[in-house]
Design an enzyme around this catalytic site. Structure first.
Site, PDB file in Angstrom:
ATOM      1  N   THR A  22      -0.481  52.790  58.340  1.00 58.13           N
ATOM      2  CA  THR A  22       0.170  53.646  57.443  1.00 58.13           C
ATOM      3  C   THR A  22      -0.169  55.071  57.826  1.00 58.13           C
ATOM      4  O   THR A  22      -1.343  55.477  58.102  1.00 58.13           O
ATOM      5  CB  THR A  22      -0.435  53.631  55.759  1.00 58.13           C
ATOM      6  N   HIS A 172       2.846  41.095  53.625  1.00 58.77           N
ATOM      7  CA  HIS A 172       1.543  41.856  53.378  1.00 58.77           C
ATOM      8  C   HIS A 172       0.876  41.248  52.121  1.00 58.77           C
ATOM      9  O   HIS A 172       1.290  41.611  50.986  1.00 58.77           O
ATOM     10  CB  HIS A 172       1.699  43.432  53.186  1.00 58.77           C
ATOM     11  N   ASN A 175      -5.486  43.515  51.265  1.00 60.36           N
ATOM     12  CA  ASN A 175      -5.891  45.015  51.141  1.00 60.36           C
ATOM     13  C   ASN A 175      -5.819  45.501  49.575  1.00 60.36           C
ATOM     14  O   ASN A 175      -5.489  46.415  49.628  1.00 60.36           O
ATOM     15  CB  ASN A 175      -5.148  45.857  51.925  1.00 60.36           C
ATOM     16  N   TYR A 177      -3.424  44.870  47.515  1.00 57.78           N
ATOM     17  CA  TYR A 177      -2.084  45.295  47.224  1.00 57.78           C
ATOM     18  C   TYR A 177      -1.328  44.003  46.361  1.00 57.78           C
ATOM     19  O   TYR A 177      -2.048  42.910  45.992  1.00 57.78           O
ATOM     20  CB  TYR A 177      -1.115  45.885  48.289  1.00 57.78           C
ATOM     21  N   ASN A 232      -9.534  48.763  47.474  1.00 56.46           N
ATOM     22  CA  ASN A 232      -8.596  48.692  46.153  1.00 56.46           C
ATOM     23  C   ASN A 232      -9.237  47.845  45.228  1.00 56.46           C
ATOM     24  O   ASN A 232      -8.285  47.371  44.184  1.00 56.46           O
ATOM     25  CB  ASN A 232      -7.352  48.334  46.663  1.00 56.46           C
TER      26      ASN A 232
END
Length: 360
Positions: A22, A172, A175, A177, A232
């Site tokens: 990112t 994805h 992480n 998400y 996260n």
């Protein structure tokens, strides 16, 4: 590292993978920056480039200036990136992303608060549309209609990736998400068919793969997972059980690859800490997976060679080293010194720290 390898239908000239990175440089409309053509083409010496995480819808966005792959303008810009990589003999897949609760309503004011499996706010703060830190909001728990819409969004994003000429896609599911939030029991408190048992928590990942296989054959689809990852505000009560079950499920799909992040690299974009006591994901899960395996997380060249020699991975993904060394494969091959990266230029900005790192 410099031998070719086939990941499903995708033939790689070497086993170096550019990890998804990112960079927060998209322009208005979440369209990839025109400089992205240069940035990715500079790094086409990798066996495979995995694009930066790319949101599948407006509500999937979690940070300012990240690119999407849901509009015609975004798709057209990605087509130029893909053509630039292919012109240099590279291969590139699009990483499809929904951030779930790791977002802020200012990033998608028309859609409102973020969505997640359950209405549980993440601890800490995140960047809003003003590039300032805000407390995480309590997300909306997704309804079955929301999940049905999500599956259509993944399919449409995959269709756009195909239209742009990508060699495949990576889902994805790492992480912290959205898909990871469904997998792990700290964030998934649902009582319907998407929550509770491990089988139920794996259901959405399977349905997303099924949606994407309407567009790409399974041997052009990868999945990214991050067992033990705490980034996260994530956790699971039985990570080995959960991710072994995930691997068994993925074994049924004949995917291009599974891409796992080593938890020793704890930062996922934050700092350079290495956790020496973290479990070694490749040692725990590689044997269980019957297909091709990419390992990522704080590798240098020697560590990458060692994991390949040991048969614990078929390819190794490099992130920060690829930011500062566009010709990383050539440098590794020659044993040349590496450029140091400048963390201050990782996110936002223009060509400085993006397309201006020197090559040999």
């Amino acid at each position: 590292m410099f031998t070719p390898v086939k990941l499903g239908a995708i033939e790689l000239k070497n086993r170096l993978v550019m990890a998804p990175l990112t960079r927060m440089r998209a322009v208005d409309g979440d369209v990839p920056n025109p400089l992205a053509k240069t940035y990715y083409a500079q790094r086409a010496g990798a066996g495979l480039i995995i694009s930066e995480a790319t949101q599948i819808s407006p509500l999937a966005k979690g940070y300012p200036a990240t690119p999407g792959i849901y509009s015609p303008e975004q798709t057209a810009a990605w087509r130029e990136v893909v053509e630039a990589v292919h012109a240099k003999g590279g291969k590139i897949v699009a990483q499809l992303w929904h951030v779930g609760r790791i977002s802020h309503s200012s990033l998608h004011p028309e859609q409102g608060v973020p969505e997640a499996p359950s209405a549980i706010a993440a601890a800490g703060q995140t960047y809003g549309a003003d590039w300032k830190l805000h407390d995480y909001e309590t997300p909306k728990a997704m309804t079955l209609d929301d999940i049905a819409r999500l599956l259509k969004e993944f399919e449409a994003a995959a269709q756009n990736a195909k239209s742009a000429g990508f060699d495949g896609v990576e889902i994805h599911a790492a992480n912290g998400y959205l898909l990871d939030q469904f997998l792990q029991d700290k964030t998934n408190h649902r009582t319907d068919q998407y929550g509770g048992s491990v089988e139920n928590r794996l259901r959405l990942l399977g349905e997303v793969i099924d949606s994407v296989t309407k567009v790409f054959p399974s041997d052009r689809i990868g999945v990214r997972l991050s067992p033990y990852g705490s980034f996260n505000d994530m956790a699971d009560s039985d990570p080995v059980g959960l991710f072994n079950a995930a691997i068994q499920k993925l074994n049924g799909y004949q995917l291009a690859y599974v891409h796992m992040i080593e938890p020793r690299s704890t930062s996922a974009g934050g700092n350079d800490q290495v956790n020496e006591t973290a479990p070694i994901t490749s040692e725990i899960f590689r044997a269980a997976y019957q297909g091709q395996f990419i390992s990522a997380g704080g590798y240098d060249q020697a560590m990458g060679e060692a994991v390949l020699e040991a048969g614990l991975a078929d390819a190794v993904a490099y992130g920060r080293l690829y930011i500062s060394n566009p010709d990383l494969a050539e440098r590794f091959k020659q044993g040349a010194p590496l450029n140091a990266y400048d963390r201050a230029t990782f996110y936002g900005g223009a060509e400085v720290g993006y397309t201006d790192y020197p090559t040999l």
